[in-house]
Design a protein around this motif. Structure first.
Motif, PDB file in Angstrom:
ATOM      1  N   TYR A  37       0.851  -1.185   0.000  1.00  0.00           N
ATOM      2  CA  TYR A  37       0.000   0.000   0.000  1.00  0.00           C
ATOM      3  C   TYR A  37       0.896   1.248   0.000  1.00  0.00           C
ATOM      4  O   TYR A  37       1.965   1.254   0.587  1.00  0.00           O
ATOM      5  CB  TYR A  37      -0.896   0.039   1.237  1.00  0.00           C
ATOM      6  N   PHE A  84      -4.072   0.779  -2.264  1.00  0.00           N
ATOM      7  CA  PHE A  84      -3.539  -0.533  -2.605  1.00  0.00           C
ATOM      8  C   PHE A  84      -2.725  -0.461  -3.897  1.00  0.00           C
ATOM      9  O   PHE A  84      -3.155   0.139  -4.882  1.00  0.00           O
ATOM     10  CB  PHE A  84      -4.689  -1.522  -2.759  1.00  0.00           C
ATOM     11  N   PRO A 126      -1.789   0.478   9.570  1.00  0.00           N
ATOM     12  CA  PRO A 126      -3.155   0.208  10.027  1.00  0.00           C
ATOM     13  C   PRO A 126      -3.221  -1.071  10.851  1.00  0.00           C
ATOM     14  O   PRO A 126      -2.447  -2.004  10.642  1.00  0.00           O
ATOM     15  CB  PRO A 126      -3.938   0.086   8.713  1.00  0.00           C
ATOM     16  N   ASN A 154      -9.198 -13.385   8.369  1.00  0.00           N
ATOM     17  CA  ASN A 154      -8.845 -12.733   7.101  1.00  0.00           C
ATOM     18  C   ASN A 154      -8.175 -11.381   7.328  1.00  0.00           C
ATOM     19  O   ASN A 154      -8.167 -10.542   6.436  1.00  0.00           O
ATOM     20  CB  ASN A 154     -10.091 -12.500   6.249  1.00  0.00           C
ATOM     21  N   GLU A 155      -7.693 -11.129   8.535  1.00  0.00           N
ATOM     22  CA  GLU A 155      -7.130  -9.805   8.777  1.00  0.00           C
ATOM     23  C   GLU A 155      -5.755  -9.679   8.153  1.00  0.00           C
ATOM     24  O   GLU A 155      -5.035 -10.665   7.982  1.00  0.00           O
ATOM     25  CB  GLU A 155      -7.036  -9.529  10.278  1.00  0.00           C
ATOM     26  N   GLN A 156      -5.443  -8.458   7.802  1.00  0.00           N
ATOM     27  CA  GLN A 156      -4.127  -8.152   7.278  1.00  0.00           C
ATOM     28  C   GLN A 156      -3.316  -7.499   8.394  1.00  0.00           C
ATOM     29  O   GLN A 156      -3.789  -6.607   9.091  1.00  0.00           O
ATOM     30  CB  GLN A 156      -4.234  -7.204   6.081  1.00  0.00           C
ATOM     31  N   TYR A 191     -10.567  -1.136  10.764  1.00  0.00           N
ATOM     32  CA  TYR A 191      -9.158  -0.968  11.027  1.00  0.00           C
ATOM     33  C   TYR A 191      -8.958   0.436  11.589  1.00  0.00           C
ATOM     34  O   TYR A 191      -9.791   1.318  11.391  1.00  0.00           O
ATOM     35  CB  TYR A 191      -8.324  -1.088   9.736  1.00  0.00           C
ATOM     36  N   PHE A 196     -15.379 -12.200   2.651  1.00  0.00           N
ATOM     37  CA  PHE A 196     -14.555 -13.070   3.480  1.00  0.00           C
ATOM     38  C   PHE A 196     -14.189 -14.280   2.640  1.00  0.00           C
ATOM     39  O   PHE A 196     -15.049 -14.954   2.123  1.00  0.00           O
ATOM     40  CB  PHE A 196     -15.326 -13.496   4.729  1.00  0.00           C
ATOM     41  N   VAL A 197     -12.890 -14.510   2.514  1.00  0.00           N
ATOM     42  CA  VAL A 197     -12.423 -15.621   1.684  1.00  0.00           C
ATOM     43  C   VAL A 197     -11.636 -16.586   2.551  1.00  0.00           C
ATOM     44  O   VAL A 197     -10.690 -16.177   3.233  1.00  0.00           O
ATOM     45  CB  VAL A 197     -11.528 -15.112   0.542  1.00  0.00           C
ATOM     46  N   ARG A 208     -15.756  -5.992   2.624  1.00  0.00           N
ATOM     47  CA  ARG A 208     -15.062  -6.868   1.689  1.00  0.00           C
ATOM     48  C   ARG A 208     -15.533  -8.299   1.890  1.00  0.00           C
ATOM     49  O   ARG A 208     -15.988  -8.659   2.975  1.00  0.00           O
ATOM     50  CB  ARG A 208     -13.546  -6.779   1.899  1.00  0.00           C
ATOM     51  N   LEU A 235      -7.574  -4.323   0.732  1.00  0.00           N
ATOM     52  CA  LEU A 235      -8.418  -3.409   1.491  1.00  0.00           C
ATOM     53  C   LEU A 235      -8.557  -2.108   0.714  1.00  0.00           C
ATOM     54  O   LEU A 235      -7.578  -1.574   0.203  1.00  0.00           O
ATOM     55  CB  LEU A 235      -7.804  -3.135   2.863  1.00  0.00           C
ATOM     56  N   ASN A 262      -4.350 -17.082   4.456  1.00  0.00           N
ATOM     57  CA  ASN A 262      -5.665 -17.391   3.921  1.00  0.00           C
ATOM     58  C   ASN A 262      -6.389 -18.447   4.728  1.00  0.00           C
ATOM     59  O   ASN A 262      -7.561 -18.707   4.507  1.00  0.00           O
ATOM     60  CB  ASN A 262      -5.545 -17.866   2.476  1.00  0.00           C
ATOM     61  N   TYR A 320     -11.141   3.257  10.090  1.00  0.00           N
ATOM     62  CA  TYR A 320     -11.640   2.942   8.766  1.00  0.00           C
ATOM     63  C   TYR A 320     -12.630   1.787   8.819  1.00  0.00           C
ATOM     64  O   TYR A 320     -12.351   0.736   9.400  1.00  0.00           O
ATOM     65  CB  TYR A 320     -10.491   2.530   7.839  1.00  0.00           C
ATOM     66  N   PHE A 343       3.461   0.821   2.937  1.00  0.00           N
ATOM     67  CA  PHE A 343       3.184  -0.239   3.903  1.00  0.00           C
ATOM     68  C   PHE A 343       3.114  -1.577   3.196  1.00  0.00           C
ATOM     69  O   PHE A 343       2.547  -1.708   2.110  1.00  0.00           O
ATOM     70  CB  PHE A 343       1.854   0.001   4.616  1.00  0.00           C
ATOM     71  N   TYR A 347      -5.872  -4.021  12.512  1.00  0.00           N
ATOM     72  CA  TYR A 347      -7.190  -4.653  12.506  1.00  0.00           C
ATOM     73  C   TYR A 347      -7.842  -4.510  13.870  1.00  0.00           C
ATOM     74  O   TYR A 347      -7.183  -4.642  14.909  1.00  0.00           O
ATOM     75  CB  TYR A 347      -7.038  -6.128  12.156  1.00  0.00           C
ATOM     76  N   PHE A 394      -0.146  -5.259   9.250  1.00  0.00           N
ATOM     77  CA  PHE A 394       0.666  -4.268   8.573  1.00  0.00           C
ATOM     78  C   PHE A 394       2.021  -4.096   9.250  1.00  0.00           C
ATOM     79  O   PHE A 394       2.143  -4.188  10.473  1.00  0.00           O
ATOM     80  CB  PHE A 394      -0.047  -2.913   8.562  1.00  0.00           C
ATOM     81  N   HIS A 436     -14.332  -7.532  12.898  1.00  0.00           N
ATOM     82  CA  HIS A 436     -15.139  -7.658  11.700  1.00  0.00           C
ATOM     83  C   HIS A 436     -16.408  -8.448  12.026  1.00  0.00           C
ATOM     84  O   HIS A 436     -16.475  -9.147  13.054  1.00  0.00           O
ATOM     85  CB  HIS A 436     -14.361  -8.326  10.566  1.00  0.00           C
ATOM     86  N   TYR A 469     -15.427  -4.773   8.058  1.00  0.00           N
ATOM     87  CA  TYR A 469     -14.159  -4.785   8.787  1.00  0.00           C
ATOM     88  C   TYR A 469     -13.873  -3.376   9.312  1.00  0.00           C
ATOM     89  O   TYR A 469     -14.187  -2.378   8.657  1.00  0.00           O
ATOM     90  CB  TYR A 469     -13.009  -5.183   7.865  1.00  0.00           C
TER      91      TYR A 469
END
Lengths: 114, 114
Positions: free
Chosen positions: A35, A45, B44, A101-103, B36, B93-94, B91, B102, A96, B87, A90, B46, A105, B49, B34
């Motif tokens: 990002y 992104f 950022p 599903n959190e990212q 953040y 959920f996978v 999105r 994001l 997965n 934020y 970032f 998390y 950073f 969610h 979600y």
């Protein structure tokens, strides 16, 4: 717990130079995201990789390229730098197979182009 | 473009609950909400969610309306360290496979005051 590592934390370059930013994801995370956050802007992104293959592409300039290596670390290569490339970059990683599903950073790399 | 709308800024007294609203009227059936936050120039982070049920974790609570067109993030006892940009992101959920990036909108700048 291990976090996302980014290097360098700060980078100063001249116009038209090149820069390489590195990202080391959390162990066992298989997806890396990049990002860009300009001054006073929200994160945007750029690109992502899943299992070392490019998975999504956002507003990444053609002057930029990225890849994910066999050890899952990723590098963002930036060429012909412009003043407008000055920003926080970032990297985030995710698994997965995790529940949220959190990212996660990293602390970011602050790039200044003079 | 971001699919959410949030107030640009809010104030909250330290120790009080902070209630941050988010509108997501075009949310799809397979999309989660979600949240953040970004503390000044940090990566950022998390928070929480949810899909349609209210959710709570150690950081916050998430209340989603029955029609899923809006939600509220609640920080039950805000501290000065909760001052950040929050934020709200929708999105899918996978589980397994490549995940989406994001899309950060403008967010709400929460200022917690002594």
């Amino acid at each position: 717990a291990a976090g996302v590592i980014q290097s360098p934390r700060h980078l100063i370059k001249e116009k038209r130079e090149t820069a390489t930013l590195k990202c080391y994801p959390i162990p066992r995370h298989d997806t890396v995201y990049w990002y860009q956050q300009g001054p006073g802007q929200d994160p945007q992104f750029l690109i992502s990789f899943y299992e070392k293959m490019q998975s999504d592409k956002g507003s990444i300039p053609d002057r930029f390229s990225a890849q994910q290596f066999s050890d899952y670390h990723s590098e963002l290569n930036m060429s012909s730098l412009e003043l407008g490339d000055s920003a926080l970059y970032f990297c985030a990683s995710s698994s997965n197979w995790a529940g949220t599903n959190e990212q996660f950073f990293g602390p970011g790399t602050r790039l200044t182009v003079l | 473009d971001a699919k959410t709308t949030q107030p640009p800024s809010m104030d909250c007294a330290e120790g009080r609950a902070a209630n941050l609203p988010c509108n997501h009227s075009t949310i799809s059936g397979n999309e989660y909400v979600y949240w953040y936050r970004q503390i000044h120039s940090q990566g950022p982070q998390y928070i929480i969610h949810g899909l349609k049920n209210n959710e709570t974790n150690e950081m916050a609570s998430l209340i989603i309306t029955e029609d899923r067109k809006s939600s509220t993030l609640i920080l039950p006892h805000a501290t000065l360290r909760d001052t950040a940009v929050y934020y709200c992101i929708v999105r899918p959920f996978v589980y397994g496979g490549s995940q989406g990036n994001l899309i950060f909108g403008k967010g709400t700048k929460l200022s917690v005051k002594p």
